[in-house]
Write a protein that holds these residues in place. Structure first.
Motif, PDB file in Angstrom:
ATOM      1  N   GLU A  72      48.477   2.028 127.076  1.00 14.53           N
ATOM      2  CA  GLU A  72      49.354   2.373 125.952  1.00 14.53           C
ATOM      3  C   GLU A  72      48.520   2.520 124.683  1.00 14.53           C
ATOM      4  OE1 GLU A  72      53.548   0.407 126.005  1.00 14.53           O
ATOM      5  OE2 GLU A  72      52.116  -1.138 126.597  1.00 14.53           O
ATOM      6  N   ASN A 114      55.935 -14.236 132.265  1.00 19.71           N
ATOM      7  CA  ASN A 114      54.862 -14.201 131.269  1.00 19.71           C
ATOM      8  C   ASN A 114      54.040 -15.471 131.335  1.00 19.71           C
ATOM      9  OD1 ASN A 114      57.503 -13.072 129.246  1.00 19.71           O
ATOM     10  ND2 ASN A 114      55.858 -11.737 129.924  1.00 19.71           N
ATOM     11  N   GLY A 115      52.750 -15.297 131.192  1.00 14.94           N
ATOM     12  CA  GLY A 115      51.858 -16.449 131.071  1.00 14.94           C
ATOM     13  C   GLY A 115      50.887 -16.213 129.933  1.00 14.94           C
ATOM     14  N   ALA A 165      55.138 -12.612 124.722  1.00 10.97           N
ATOM     15  CA  ALA A 165      55.298 -11.937 126.011  1.00 10.97           C
ATOM     16  C   ALA A 165      54.051 -11.113 126.321  1.00 10.97           C
ATOM     17  CB  ALA A 165      56.548 -11.055 125.982  1.00 10.97           C
ATOM     18  N   THR A 166      53.076 -11.781 126.830  1.00  6.95           N
ATOM     19  CA  THR A 166      51.759 -11.173 127.069  1.00  6.95           C
ATOM     20  C   THR A 166      51.874  -9.777 127.679  1.00  6.95           C
ATOM     21  OG1 THR A 166      50.898 -13.390 127.425  1.00  6.95           O
ATOM     22  CG2 THR A 166      49.530 -11.573 128.210  1.00  6.95           C
ATOM     23  N   GLY A 167      51.255  -8.825 127.034  1.00  4.64           N
ATOM     24  CA  GLY A 167      51.233  -7.462 127.561  1.00  4.64           C
ATOM     25  C   GLY A 167      52.279  -6.551 126.952  1.00  4.64           C
ATOM     26  N   ARG A 168      53.318  -7.125 126.422  1.00  2.00           N
ATOM     27  CA  ARG A 168      54.378  -6.303 125.847  1.00  2.00           C
ATOM     28  C   ARG A 168      54.046  -5.977 124.397  1.00  2.00           C
ATOM     29  NH1 ARG A 168      57.430  -3.869 129.679  1.00  2.00           N
ATOM     30  NH2 ARG A 168      58.316  -5.353 131.138  1.00  2.00           N
ATOM     31  N   LYS A 169      54.054  -4.708 124.079  1.00  2.00           N
ATOM     32  CA  LYS A 169      53.719  -4.286 122.727  1.00  2.00           C
ATOM     33  C   LYS A 169      54.972  -3.862 121.969  1.00  2.00           C
ATOM     34  CE  LYS A 169      49.581  -4.897 124.172  1.00  2.00           C
ATOM     35  NZ  LYS A 169      48.976  -6.215 123.954  1.00  2.00           N
ATOM     36  N   MET A 170      55.958  -3.369 122.679  1.00  2.00           N
ATOM     37  CA  MET A 170      57.160  -2.879 122.005  1.00  2.00           C
ATOM     38  C   MET A 170      58.309  -2.842 123.011  1.00  2.00           C
ATOM     39  SD  MET A 170      58.857  -1.954 119.508  1.00  2.00           S
ATOM     40  CE  MET A 170      57.657  -1.971 118.166  1.00  2.00           C
ATOM     41  N   HIS A 171      58.545  -3.987 123.593  1.00  7.63           N
ATOM     42  CA  HIS A 171      59.592  -4.053 124.610  1.00  7.63           C
ATOM     43  C   HIS A 171      60.913  -4.398 123.927  1.00  7.63           C
ATOM     44  CE1 HIS A 171      61.162  -5.731 128.679  1.00  7.63           C
ATOM     45  NE2 HIS A 171      61.530  -4.504 128.488  1.00  7.63           N
ATOM     46  N   GLN A 199      53.885   3.974 118.777  1.00  8.06           N
ATOM     47  CA  GLN A 199      53.894   5.355 119.250  1.00  8.06           C
ATOM     48  C   GLN A 199      53.805   6.437 118.184  1.00  8.06           C
ATOM     49  OE1 GLN A 199      56.426   6.116 122.575  1.00  8.06           O
ATOM     50  NE2 GLN A 199      56.457   3.979 123.197  1.00  8.06           N
ATOM     51  N   GLN A 212      62.293   0.948 123.983  1.00 12.74           N
ATOM     52  CA  GLN A 212      61.504   1.526 122.889  1.00 12.74           C
ATOM     53  C   GLN A 212      60.083   1.873 123.343  1.00 12.74           C
ATOM     54  OE1 GLN A 212      62.697   2.225 119.846  1.00 12.74           O
ATOM     55  NE2 GLN A 212      60.794   2.730 118.804  1.00 12.74           N
ATOM     56  N   GLU A 213      59.644   1.315 124.476  1.00 10.90           N
ATOM     57  CA  GLU A 213      58.339   1.696 125.018  1.00 10.90           C
ATOM     58  C   GLU A 213      58.299   3.185 125.351  1.00 10.90           C
ATOM     59  OE1 GLU A 213      57.816  -0.944 128.337  1.00 10.90           O
ATOM     60  OE2 GLU A 213      56.940  -2.518 127.097  1.00 10.90           O
ATOM     61  N   ARG A 214      59.457   3.752 125.582  1.00  7.94           N
ATOM     62  CA  ARG A 214      59.547   5.203 125.795  1.00  7.94           C
ATOM     63  C   ARG A 214      60.719   5.682 124.955  1.00  7.94           C
ATOM     64  NH1 ARG A 214      58.219   4.882 132.301  1.00  7.94           N
ATOM     65  NH2 ARG A 214      55.967   4.982 132.035  1.00  7.94           N
ATOM     66  N   LEU A 215      60.454   5.765 123.673  1.00 10.33           N
ATOM     67  CA  LEU A 215      61.532   5.883 122.692  1.00 10.33           C
ATOM     68  C   LEU A 215      62.213   7.233 122.692  1.00 10.33           C
ATOM     69  CD1 LEU A 215      60.792   7.402 119.698  1.00 10.33           C
ATOM     70  CD2 LEU A 215      59.105   5.584 119.728  1.00 10.33           C
ATOM     71  N   ILE A 218      66.697  -7.176 124.664  1.00 10.85           N
ATOM     72  CA  ILE A 218      65.475  -7.956 124.493  1.00 10.85           C
ATOM     73  C   ILE A 218      64.588  -7.278 123.459  1.00 10.85           C
ATOM     74  CG2 ILE A 218      64.310  -6.715 126.363  1.00 10.85           C
ATOM     75  CD1 ILE A 218      62.879  -9.374 126.999  1.00 10.85           C
ATOM     76  N   THR A 236      50.906 -11.194 132.718  1.00 15.42           N
ATOM     77  CA  THR A 236      52.335 -10.992 132.978  1.00 15.42           C
ATOM     78  C   THR A 236      52.507 -10.223 134.281  1.00 15.42           C
ATOM     79  OG1 THR A 236      53.150 -11.124 130.705  1.00 15.42           O
ATOM     80  CG2 THR A 236      54.290  -9.580 132.139  1.00 15.42           C
ATOM     81  N   ASP A 293      53.759  -9.283 122.066  1.00 22.69           N
ATOM     82  CA  ASP A 293      52.820 -10.355 122.420  1.00 22.69           C
ATOM     83  C   ASP A 293      51.855 -10.730 121.305  1.00 22.69           C
ATOM     84  OD1 ASP A 293      50.921  -8.331 122.404  1.00 22.69           O
ATOM     85  OD2 ASP A 293      50.294  -8.607 124.475  1.00 22.69           O
ATOM     86  N   TYR A 340      49.842  -7.237 133.966  1.00 24.79           N
ATOM     87  CA  TYR A 340      49.053  -7.148 132.730  1.00 24.79           C
ATOM     88  C   TYR A 340      48.111  -8.329 132.672  1.00 24.79           C
ATOM     89  CZ  TYR A 340      47.819  -6.657 127.822  1.00 24.79           C
ATOM     90  OH  TYR A 340      47.122  -6.502 126.653  1.00 24.79           O
ATOM     91  N   PHE A 354      49.580  -2.143 131.578  1.00 26.09           N
ATOM     92  CA  PHE A 354      50.034  -2.711 132.840  1.00 26.09           C
ATOM     93  C   PHE A 354      49.459  -1.921 134.005  1.00 26.09           C
ATOM     94  CE2 PHE A 354      53.036  -4.851 130.157  1.00 26.09           C
ATOM     95  CZ  PHE A 354      53.383  -5.996 130.844  1.00 26.09           C
ATOM     96  N   PRO A 400      50.218  -2.063 117.856  1.00 25.18           N
ATOM     97  CA  PRO A 400      50.208  -1.229 119.060  1.00 25.18           C
ATOM     98  C   PRO A 400      51.626  -0.925 119.530  1.00 25.18           C
ATOM     99  CG  PRO A 400      49.781  -3.500 119.645  1.00 25.18           C
ATOM    100  CD  PRO A 400      49.824  -3.448 118.138  1.00 25.18           C
ATOM    101  N   GLY A 401      51.752   0.046 120.383  1.00 27.68           N
ATOM    102  CA  GLY A 401      53.026   0.291 121.051  1.00 27.68           C
ATOM    103  C   GLY A 401      54.072   0.978 120.212  1.00 27.68           C
ATOM    104  N   GLU A 450      67.277 -11.680 124.224  1.00 28.76           N
ATOM    105  CA  GLU A 450      66.039 -12.463 124.166  1.00 28.76           C
ATOM    106  C   GLU A 450      65.141 -11.926 123.066  1.00 28.76           C
ATOM    107  OE1 GLU A 450      63.959 -13.062 127.918  1.00 28.76           O
ATOM    108  OE2 GLU A 450      62.051 -13.440 126.891  1.00 28.76           O
TER     109      GLU A 450
END
Lengths: 371, 371, 371, 371
Positions: free
Chosen positions: C299, A265-266, B253-259, C317, B275-278, B158, A270, B162, A284, A295, C314-315, B248
Motif C-alpha cells: 500500500e 492483531n498482535g 491494529a498492526t498492518g492496518r493503515k486506513m481500515h 491514498q 476506505q482502503e479502497r475508497l 470499524i 496481523t 496501527d 502482515y 499484507f 499512509p493508506g 470498533e
C-alpha cells in the motif's frame, strides 16, 4: 489401521457430508480404513436412498438399532440439535466412538452430561467444527503459538450468512427455543470455536442478542409464529490470555453466504481470514522493508499439511467437503491411538458454556464470567 | 460567490490538508472563491514556511491575532484537540465561521458549549469528518434512505489503524487523558460519524475500552509514562431507528493503515465499504436472478456527484485530499447561503455524546443511554 | 524557484486537469511557483469560463496569441491530437517549454519533427503520460533496476476501457484516421509508455489491430460513417533487454473504466499492478518462507516519495489528479534546472514509433522491427 | 446404472486424482457406480501402494495387462504424455472406453490417429480438461450462448504457473521435445480448451514461443542440458465466430500457482474468471442503473448445477478434486448412454491442432490457419 465401521444417523446436509468424508478419507490419508456400515433416518425411504447412493451396507429407520449394532464402532450424529444428547448418551453407553454435529446440545448442562459420559466411557469423540480443519487455520494457530504475531492485542470474529434473512422463511426446528438459541448456536459456535482454537479460553462475555424477524410463517398454514431465538448476536469477549475481542453471529446478513472471518492483531503482526476465500490467509508482518509494507496473501499449498495429500501442486484449492475429510481423518487417527486433535465433546462443552453465558449476559444486560 | 477569506490555525497534517483543500476548491467547484489570508502556528518558522508554500497572505505565531483579523471570515482550527474549545469560542465571539478538526473537544460538555455559542452567533460551522464526503458514502446514504436495502437489520463499523501499535511509540498529546480519550476519540469519532450519517442517532451504548500498551516511553528521557486512554474501544450500539450494531476503534491494529469500514445489512440488500479502497462500494441486492447472486463492486464515476467535477471520466479515482476539498466546498456553499450539509458542531456534539457515553459505559461495565 | 507562467491551450478534460495540477503543485511541492497566465480555447465562452474558474489571468480564443504572449513560459497543449504538431512547433519556435498531451502526434514522423525542434531549441518538454508518475510505478521501476525481480522473463500489459463499447457512440475526432490510430494511440500509448518505463526499449512488434464496430452514427444525421481506426490492438513484443511480452489496447472492453494493468515476471519475483486500484502494488518474492508463499499487497505511504508531500499518513491514498500534479512538479523542476524525469518529446517519439510499427505490422501481418 | 469397472494407468498426481474422482463420484452423483478394478504402474511398489490406499482390487506393473483385463471397461491414462498414444490405441483396440489426461499427444497427427481409432471403435472418450467442469464455466458458456454478453468482441486468456521458474529445476520428461511442446502443451492446452468451450473454434493463430531458461541441470550429474521446448507461449488468435483474442501459456511465471484466467468482452457485458478464486465469476452487465455500475462477483451455489450435489448450501465452495469428480460423472453418464459432454478425443485433437499451428507459426514467424 484395522477397518473401523461407521454408522451415520441422519441423511440431510450433514449426514451426507459425513458419509462423503468417510468415503473419501481412505483415499486421501494413507492407512485409514473406515467402512460405511449402517445409515439411519426416521424417514425410511431417505435411509434406503442414502444407503444405496452413499454405499452403506445397511439402513434403518430406527437410530437405536444403529447404535446397538455390534458391527458399528463409530456413531455419527447429524440430526437436528435437539436429538444430540439422547443419541450421544446412548452411543456412549454402547461403547461407541461418537462423531456429533455442532452445536452438540441446547445448553451447557446437556453438553456436560454428554462429555462426562463419553470421558467416563473412554470413547473418542469428535464434533463437527470442520472449518478449523483448514490447513491455513492450523498455520494461523501455529504462528500465534510461536509468537510470530508478538503479543496478541485483539480479535474480531464473525460468522454471518443469510439463510434466515427473508422474513418469509418459514418456521422450522432451528427457531425452536428448546434447541437453545438461534444464530449464536448455529453460526456463533463456529466462530467461538475458531477464536478458542487460535487464542484459547474466553473467560468473560458481554452479549447482545436480537431477534430481527419477530414472526415467521408456519408452513402449510396462514399463521405466523413469534420467534424467540436470536437472529443476530454481538459479543464483546475477554480471553483468559489477556486480550479481548468481539464476535458476531448473524443469520440474516443479506448476501453473505459464508462470511466466517476473523482478524487477529498482535504487536508484531496481523492475520486476516475469510472463509469466503478459504484458500487464502492474509498476513502482515511488522518490521518488513518499509517500501514493501502490506499484507501477504498466503495461498494454500502442499507445504500446509495435509493439503499435499489432496493435491501435490499448490494453488489447486481445497473445497468444503475436503475440510470434512480432514476432520474425519483426525477422528479416525485418534481412535487408532493417535493424539486426539479435537474438537471433542469437552471442547464443544466449553463452546456451549460461552453461548450459555452470552444468553444470560444478553438477558441481564451485563458482563458475565464464563463458568 | 464573493471571495471568502480564510485563516488556518495549525500547520501540521491537518493544517496543510485544510489549506490544500481551500486552494483546490475554487478550481473544482464552479463559483467558490476562498482566499488564503492568514496562517498561524505557535512555531513562527513553521507559520512562515506554511505561509510561503501554501500561499497565504500573512502569518502569525499568535492564533488570537488571526482570529481578530478583520479580513478573516473563516477560522480553520487544526491544532491538537485540547485547544479546539478555546479557539472555537474566540472565533465565534469574533463572528467567524468555524472549520474545526475532529474530535472537537475532550468531552460533550465542551462540545455543547462550542455548539451553543456558534448557534447563538449564527455562524456556519464545519467539522472535519471528511470521509463521509466520499460520493459513495452519499450514494450509500441515499440508498438506505430510499429503502433500497429494505428495513435495516444491522450495522458493523470499524476504524482501525496501527500508528500506535509499536509499544515504543513515544508519549504524545494524543495520550493525554485531558484530551478526553484515545482511539475512540481519534478514530472512533469517524466511524460513529459514518454510522450516524447512514443510519441516524445512536441511543444506547455498551462499551469496552482497553489500554493495550500500558506505558509509553517519554521522548528524550529513559522514563516510561503510564497510559490511561484507550488503544481499542469496542461498542455494541442501538440506533434510534431500531436496528443495532457494533463499532470498533483501534489504533494498535498492526498492518492496518486506513481500515475505516462498514457493513449495513437490510432485508433487501447489503452495502459494504472499506476506505482502503475508497473508490469502491459493494452492494448485494436480494432477489436478483439467482444465477447471478453476488456482490456488485460499484466504482465511482461522474454519475456520483461531485466526482465529475474532479474528473469527467469514470474509474480515474479520487484520493484523500479530494475528500477534504469536497468538505470545504460544502462549507463554503453553506456560508454563501446554501443548505448546510454538515457535519457541523451540533453533529460533532452528538458524536461526542456517544463517545462520552462509551467512556462511562466501559467504566461502569453496563449499557448506557446516550443523553 | 522563480514564478513560471503557464498558458494552457484547451479547456476540456485534459485542459482542466493540467490547470488543476498547476494550481495544486505549489502547495504540495515546496518551492515550485507556477502561475496560471493565459488559457486559450477556440470556443471563447469556454475560454472565459475556464479563465474565471481556474484562476488564469487572461484568456483568448486564439492559441497563437497565447503562444506569442511574452509572459508565458510554459505552453500546455491539451487539444485533440491532430493539433499537437502545429502548436508544439509554434511554441518551441517561440522558445516556450512545452507540456503536451499524449499521443503527441498522428505518426512518428510528426513526433520526430516536434522532438527535433524542441531539442534544437533547448526547451524542456513534458508529455502527459501521468500514470507512470504514481509512486508505486517508481518503486516498481526501481525494484526491477535493482535486480529485485532477478532476470526479467516476461511482461503482460493492457489498457482497456469501455468508452467506445457502445456501437451507437457517435463518430468523433478520435475516429479520424488522420489522427493516426484508435485505441492503440489513445490507450495503447499509456501501456507502451509504462512498459518502456519499467523495462526499456521495445525493438520488435507483431500486432493485430481490429475495428470491432464497423460504422458509427454521425451526430445530428441519420448516416453512419465507416470506422477505419482500431478498437482493439493486440501486440506481441520483444524488448531490447531480451525479454518479451504482450500488450493490449482496447476501448470497447465493456465494464472496464481504467484497466491499465501489468504483470512483470522475473526469476526472483513478480510485480502486478492495476490502475483500478492505483494505491496497491502486488509483489511476489521467490524464496520466502514457504509457509508464507504468496503475493504482498503493498500500500502506498510516505515511504514512497512523493506520496508524503500529499499526506503524511499512509493508506490515505492518492487520486488521479494527484498523479497529474506529480507530472507537473517533475516538469517544473526540470525547467528550473533539475534532472528531467520525462517522459519528454523524445520518449513520446519512441512510443509513437512502437505504435507506427504496430500499424505496419498489423497491415502486413508480420513481425516488424521498431526503427 | 450398472457397475462400470475402471483401470487406471499411472499413480502420480493425475493417477491419484482420477482414482479419487472415481471413488467420490458415486456418493455425489446419484446412480453412478464405477468400481476401481486395476491400477498399473511401471514401478510395482507404487502400483501396490496405490492399489491398497485407493481401494483397487488388483494391481500390475504392466499396463498391457490392465488393458487386456476383461473386467476393465474404462482405461484411465495418466502417464507422461509420450505414452498416451500407444496406450489409447491399445485400449481402444480392446474395446475400452478411454479417459486420457491432457495433452493427449505430442502432435495433432498422433491425436488424430487416437481420435479416429476411438470413433471407429465406437468407444466413449474423455480428456482431463477438468477446469471447464467448474459450474461457473458452464454458466459463462450458457450466458455467452444466450447472448447475455451481446456480440462477443474479444477474449484474453492465460494459464500461468511457476513450477519451472527456477532455472535450477532439473531436466525431466516435460522438457523432452519429442513430447511436442512445453508450456503451451502442459498449460496452454487448458486455456485453449477453455477458449473453445466458451467461444468455439480458433481458426487462425500468430504465436511467439520462447525458451526462457536455456539449459537445465541433469539430475544426478554436473551437466546441464539445453532446452528446446517453450517456457512461454504468446498467441494472437482469431475465432471462427469472428472475434479475436490473445492467449498466454507460461510455466515460469514466478509466484503464480494457478493463474488460469480469462476475460470475455461483449457489446452487452463482460465476464472475468480466475481459477485462483475458482468459486467466483465476475460479470459486468451494460445498461444497469448507472449509480450501480460495476462488476458483480457471482459466488457458486446450488443454483449452479452440479454444485448442489456436493453441498446444498451456497458459499461452501468446491475444490480442485471436485472438478475432477464432475469430469468423471460426465464420462460415466456418457458411457451409460447419456449425451457426451466432452471434452473427448475429438476435442483434444482440435486443441492439439491449435498447439501444432502455434508451433509452426512461431517457427515461421507468421500467421497460420488452423487446419
Amino acid at each position: 489401521m484395522r477397518p473401523i465401521r461407521v454408522g451415520v444417523i441422519g441423511t440431510g446436509f450433514m449426514g451426507r457430508a459425513h458419509a462423503l468424508a468417510y468415503r473419501a478419507v481412505s483415499g486421501i490419508f494413507p492407512g485409514l480404513r473406515p467402512e460405511l456400515e449402517v445409515v439411519a433416518d426416521i424417514d425410511e425411504k431417505a435411509a434406503a436412498g442414502a444407503c444405496q447412493q452413499l454405499g452403506f451396507r445397511r439402513y434403518t429407520s430406527d437410530w437405536k438399532v444403529l447404535v446397538a449394532d455390534p458391527a458399528v464402532e463409530i456413531v455419527s450424529i447429524t440430526t437436528p440439535n435437539v436429538f444430540h444428547r439422547e443419541m450421544t448418551l446412548a452411543a456412549v453407553a454402547a461403547g461407541k466412538h461418537v462423531h456429533c454435529e455442532k452445536p452438540i446440545a441446547p445448553n451447557a448442562r446437556d453438553a456436560r452430561d454428554m462429555m462426562e459420559a463419553a470421558e467416563a466411557a473412554g470413547v473418542v469423540t469428535q464434533v463437527g467444527y470442520n472449518y478449523i480443519k483448514n490447513p491455513l487455520l492450523g498455520l494461523a494457530r501455529e504462528m500465534i503459538a510461536n509468537g510470530e504475531l508478538g503479543e496478541i492485542t485483539g480479535f474480531r470474529g464473525i460468522h454471518a450468512e443469510d439463510y434466515m434473512s427473508n422474513p418469509e422463511h418459514p418456521y422450522s426446528w432451528r427457531f425452536d427455543p428448546s434447541g437453545g438459541a438461534g444464530a449464536i448456536a448455529d453460526l456463533g459456535s463456529h466462530i467461538i470455536c475458531m477464536a478458542r482454537f487460535l487464542l484459547g479460553p474466553i473467560e468473560e462475555v458481554m452479549a447482545d442478542l436480537e431477534t430481527v424477524v419477530k414472526t415467521r410463517p408456519v408452513r402449510g398454514s396462514a399463521d405466523r409464529r413469534p420467534i424467540e431465538v436470536d437472529d443476530i448476536a454481538r459479543l464483546t469477549v475477554r480471553f483468559a490470555r489477556g486480550c479481548r475481542g468481539s464476535i458476531e453471529a448473524n443469520w440474516v446478513a443479506t448476501g453473505r453466504k459464508m462470511h466466517l472471518a476473523f482478524e487477529v492483531n498482535g504487536t508484531k503482526g496481523t492475520l486476516v481470514f475469510n472463509q469466503e476465500r478459504l484458500n487464502e490467509l492474509h498476513y502482515y508482518r511488522a518490521g518488513r522493508d518499509p517500501r514493501h509494507s502490506g499484507f501477504l496473501r498466503i495461498e494454500t499449498g502442499p507445504q500446509h499439511h495435509p493439503y499435499g495429500l489432496f493435491c501435490v501442486a499448490p494453488g489447486h484449492q481445497l473445497g468444503f467437503n475436503d475440510l470434512k475429510t480432514i476432520e474425519v481423518a483426525d477422528f479416525l487417527k485418534a481412535i487408532d491411538g493417535g493424539e486426539p486433535r479435537g474438537p471433542d465433546l469437552r471442547e464443544a462443552y466449553e463452546i456451549q458454556k460461552v453461548i450459555d453465558t452470552a444468553l444470560v449476559s444478553s438477558r441481564e444486560r451485563q458482563w458475565k464470567v464464563v463458568s
